[in-house]
Design a protein around this motif. Structure first.
Motif, short mmCIF file in Angstrom:
data_model
loop_
_atom_site.label_atom_id
_atom_site.label_comp_id
_atom_site.label_asym_id
_atom_site.label_seq_id
_atom_site.Cartn_x
_atom_site.Cartn_y
_atom_site.Cartn_z
N MET A 122 -21.91 -26.80 -2.02
CA MET A 122 -21.79 -27.74 -1.14
C MET A 122 -21.02 -26.80 0.20
SD MET A 122 -21.60 -32.22 -0.17
CE MET A 122 -21.60 -32.58 -1.76
N ASP A 123 -21.70 -26.44 0.91
CA ASP A 123 -20.65 -25.90 1.94
C ASP A 123 -19.83 -26.72 2.41
OD1 ASP A 123 -22.58 -27.09 3.90
OD2 ASP A 123 -23.61 -25.85 4.56
N ASN A 124 -19.02 -25.49 3.51
CA ASN A 124 -18.26 -26.54 4.11
C ASN A 124 -18.42 -27.92 5.23
OD1 ASN A 124 -15.07 -27.12 4.78
ND2 ASN A 124 -15.40 -24.88 6.57
N THR A 125 -19.79 -27.32 6.53
CA THR A 125 -20.16 -28.40 7.19
C THR A 125 -20.60 -29.47 6.39
OG1 THR A 125 -21.29 -26.54 8.24
CG2 THR A 125 -21.88 -28.02 8.91
N THR A 126 -21.35 -29.65 4.96
CA THR A 126 -21.35 -31.09 4.53
C THR A 126 -20.33 -31.47 3.76
OG1 THR A 126 -23.26 -29.04 3.91
CG2 THR A 126 -22.98 -31.42 2.65
N LEU A 127 -19.51 -30.64 3.73
CA LEU A 127 -18.01 -31.13 3.24
C LEU A 127 -17.36 -32.14 4.29
CD1 LEU A 127 -16.93 -29.23 0.68
CD2 LEU A 127 -17.76 -31.54 -0.10
N LYS A 128 -17.44 -31.58 5.33
CA LYS A 128 -17.45 -32.16 6.77
C LYS A 128 -17.93 -33.53 7.16
CE LYS A 128 -14.97 -28.53 9.17
NZ LYS A 128 -14.85 -27.22 9.86
N ARG A 129 -19.10 -33.36 6.77
CA ARG A 129 -20.08 -35.09 7.20
C ARG A 129 -20.35 -35.46 6.48
NH1 ARG A 129 -25.61 -31.35 7.76
NH2 ARG A 129 -24.62 -30.39 10.46
N SER A 130 -19.95 -35.55 5.00
CA SER A 130 -19.50 -35.76 4.01
C SER A 130 -18.61 -37.20 3.90
CB SER A 130 -19.80 -35.81 2.34
OG SER A 130 -19.18 -36.74 1.64
N LYS A 131 -17.43 -36.46 4.82
CA LYS A 131 -15.81 -36.68 5.10
C LYS A 131 -15.89 -38.07 5.94
CE LYS A 131 -11.71 -37.75 4.06
NZ LYS A 131 -11.26 -38.37 2.66
N MET B 273 -18.69 -39.21 7.29
CA MET B 273 -19.51 -40.42 7.00
C MET B 273 -18.55 -41.54 6.04
SD MET B 273 -22.54 -40.80 7.96
CE MET B 273 -23.21 -41.79 6.91
N GLU B 274 -18.00 -40.91 5.70
CA GLU B 274 -16.98 -41.89 4.27
C GLU B 274 -16.01 -42.89 5.62
OE1 GLU B 274 -13.58 -41.12 1.33
OE2 GLU B 274 -15.16 -39.84 1.07
N LEU B 275 -15.25 -42.13 5.99
CA LEU B 275 -14.24 -42.42 7.14
C LEU B 275 -15.41 -43.31 8.18
CD1 LEU B 275 -11.70 -38.97 8.11
CD2 LEU B 275 -11.62 -41.14 7.19
N MET B 276 -15.82 -43.61 8.49
CA MET B 276 -17.08 -43.93 9.21
C MET B 276 -17.54 -45.76 8.32
SD MET B 276 -19.67 -41.68 11.09
CE MET B 276 -20.38 -42.93 11.75
N HIS B 277 -17.69 -45.40 6.83
CA HIS B 277 -17.79 -46.46 6.66
C HIS B 277 -16.37 -47.04 6.44
CE1 HIS B 277 -21.94 -46.25 5.28
NE2 HIS B 277 -21.23 -44.85 4.99
N GLU B 278 -15.34 -46.16 6.03
CA GLU B 278 -14.01 -47.23 6.05
C GLU B 278 -13.28 -47.83 7.37
OE1 GLU B 278 -11.35 -44.63 5.00
OE2 GLU B 278 -12.23 -44.07 2.68
N ASN B 279 -14.05 -47.52 8.65
CA ASN B 279 -13.58 -48.02 9.48
C ASN B 279 -14.64 -49.21 9.84
OD1 ASN B 279 -11.86 -46.09 10.76
ND2 ASN B 279 -13.16 -44.35 11.59
N LEU B 280 -15.26 -49.15 9.40
CA LEU B 280 -16.09 -50.12 9.10
C LEU B 280 -16.09 -52.05 8.63
CD1 LEU B 280 -19.31 -51.69 10.26
CD2 LEU B 280 -20.28 -50.27 8.26
#
Length: 65
Positions: free
Chosen positions: A1-10, A12-19
């Motif tokens: 995975m490239d850096n952009t994909t990792l940032k997007r993944s992180k 999304m993870e934070l969005m799910h945690e906030n939800l």
């Protein structure tokens, strides 16, 4: 995975945690409201019971006098 994909993944993870946190806060709020409702109902029942006991005591006193 490239850096952009990792940032997007992180992200999304934070969005799910906030939800999940928001949903938990909402459920806790609902539970507190339910408890307040139950406490109010119980207080009303106890108040009616106390009123009835007071009335019976007044009637008993009136009979004695």
């Amino acid at each position: 995975m490239d850096n952009t994909t990792l940032k997007r993944s992180k992200k999304m993870e934070l969005m799910h945690e906030n939800l999940a946190r928001a949903q938990m806060r909402a459920r806790l709020g609902e539970a507190q409201e339910m408890r307040r409702g139950h406490q109010l109902a119980q207080a009303k029942r106890l108040s009616r019971k106390a009123e009835k006991a007071a009335q019976q005591a007044r009637l008993a006193l009136a009979r004695v006098l």
